[in-house]
Design a protein around this motif. Sequence first.
Motif, short mmCIF file in Angstrom:
data_model
loop_
_atom_site.label_atom_id
_atom_site.label_comp_id
_atom_site.label_asym_id
_atom_site.label_seq_id
_atom_site.Cartn_x
_atom_site.Cartn_y
_atom_site.Cartn_z
N TYR A 84 20.02 59.68 24.76
CA TYR A 84 20.90 58.92 25.68
C TYR A 84 21.37 59.76 26.87
N GLY A 85 20.46 60.61 27.34
CA GLY A 85 20.78 61.43 28.50
C GLY A 85 21.58 62.68 28.19
N CYS A 86 21.90 62.89 26.93
CA CYS A 86 22.66 64.08 26.52
C CYS A 86 21.75 65.03 25.76
N LYS A 87 21.84 66.31 26.06
CA LYS A 87 21.11 67.29 25.28
C LYS A 87 21.48 67.13 23.81
N ALA A 88 20.52 67.36 22.94
CA ALA A 88 20.73 67.11 21.52
C ALA A 88 21.95 67.84 20.98
N LYS A 89 22.13 69.10 21.35
CA LYS A 89 23.29 69.86 20.86
C LYS A 89 24.59 69.27 21.38
N ALA A 90 24.59 68.85 22.64
CA ALA A 90 25.80 68.26 23.22
C ALA A 90 26.09 66.91 22.55
N PHE A 91 25.03 66.15 22.26
CA PHE A 91 25.23 64.86 21.59
C PHE A 91 25.79 65.06 20.19
N LYS A 92 25.30 66.08 19.50
CA LYS A 92 25.82 66.38 18.16
C LYS A 92 27.30 66.73 18.23
N GLN A 93 27.72 67.46 19.26
CA GLN A 93 29.12 67.80 19.41
C GLN A 93 29.97 66.56 19.64
N ILE A 94 29.44 65.61 20.42
CA ILE A 94 30.15 64.35 20.64
C ILE A 94 30.36 63.63 19.32
N LEU A 95 29.31 63.57 18.51
CA LEU A 95 29.42 62.91 17.21
C LEU A 95 30.45 63.61 16.33
N ASP A 96 30.41 64.93 16.32
CA ASP A 96 31.36 65.69 15.50
C ASP A 96 32.80 65.42 15.96
N ASP A 97 33.00 65.40 17.26
CA ASP A 97 34.35 65.18 17.80
C ASP A 97 34.89 63.80 17.42
#
Length: 304
Positions: A84-97
């Motif tokens: 969704y336009g987010c780097k995988a690591k950044a997307f994982k951080q969003i999910l964690d948050d």
Amino acid sequence: MNTGPNSTSRRNFLKKSGLAAAATLVPLHNFAMDIEPNYKMGLQLFTIRDAMEKDPLGSLKAVAALGYADLETYGYDVVTDSYYGCKAKAFKQILDDLNLTATSGHYGFSDYFEKSKEELFRYVEQCISGAHTLDKKYIVWPWLHPQYRTLEHFKILAEKLNRIGEQVTAAGLGFAYHNHDFEFTDHDGQTGYDIILEQTDPELVKLQMDLYWVVHSSKSSPAELIASQPGRYVMWHIKDMDKKTRDYTELGNGSIDYTDMLSTIDTDALEYYYLEQGGNYANNSMQSIADSANYFKKHLQRYL
């Protein structure tokens, strides 16, 4: 919260001991309502693909606020390693948050149907990398392009599924195939789904049952398919069917009796489920996931 197939709630105990019928009594019914669910309430993000394209972060915040706790993604850009336009690591951080998990994902394997073994292998390796970043448990083959829906192509598909399953399993993940309606088309007494079930290795290729499409197009019921393939249906898609058009609709608005189905169906192999609605929204996709979540929590979550 228990999320695995080996966790057994008091509700499951009652079902298996033959006492589930007593759940219609008020005291036991209220008791069952208080049981913590075995599974997180999941959402297939394809349901809100328009919202995810415009505002992934805002959409995920709304999803979490509605009570969804687990996600199934769709799409992955292997070139940029992004969801969704987010780097995988950044997307994982969003999910964690947001205290969200993503236990499964749909990937574009059908685009590689006629690619070489080496190209398919590399693509699968990239999908595995993206899945590992999000700490997923499963990778799913979700779709077959129309030109490949012949019996001969289904035989080729079965070979590919076994090969991918071996590769994904070796990487510590699970692999599954997701059905639509076309797998159940009759070809002189045989279906594509027959070939998938018969010619794939149950240890390498698990199954994700779309309950809507099974009810819509299969001669077998979901319960019958599950009974015929013990241990294989590790994930479900739960969505309703419009009473007139048979298109998708919000849970509770349609013709599928999920109260009867979920209160009796075998969940021994089930690990994750995801609510989904592919379109035909009463108002818009975000309102639809809110309406479905409300109905599910009120009427159906007690069974899972």
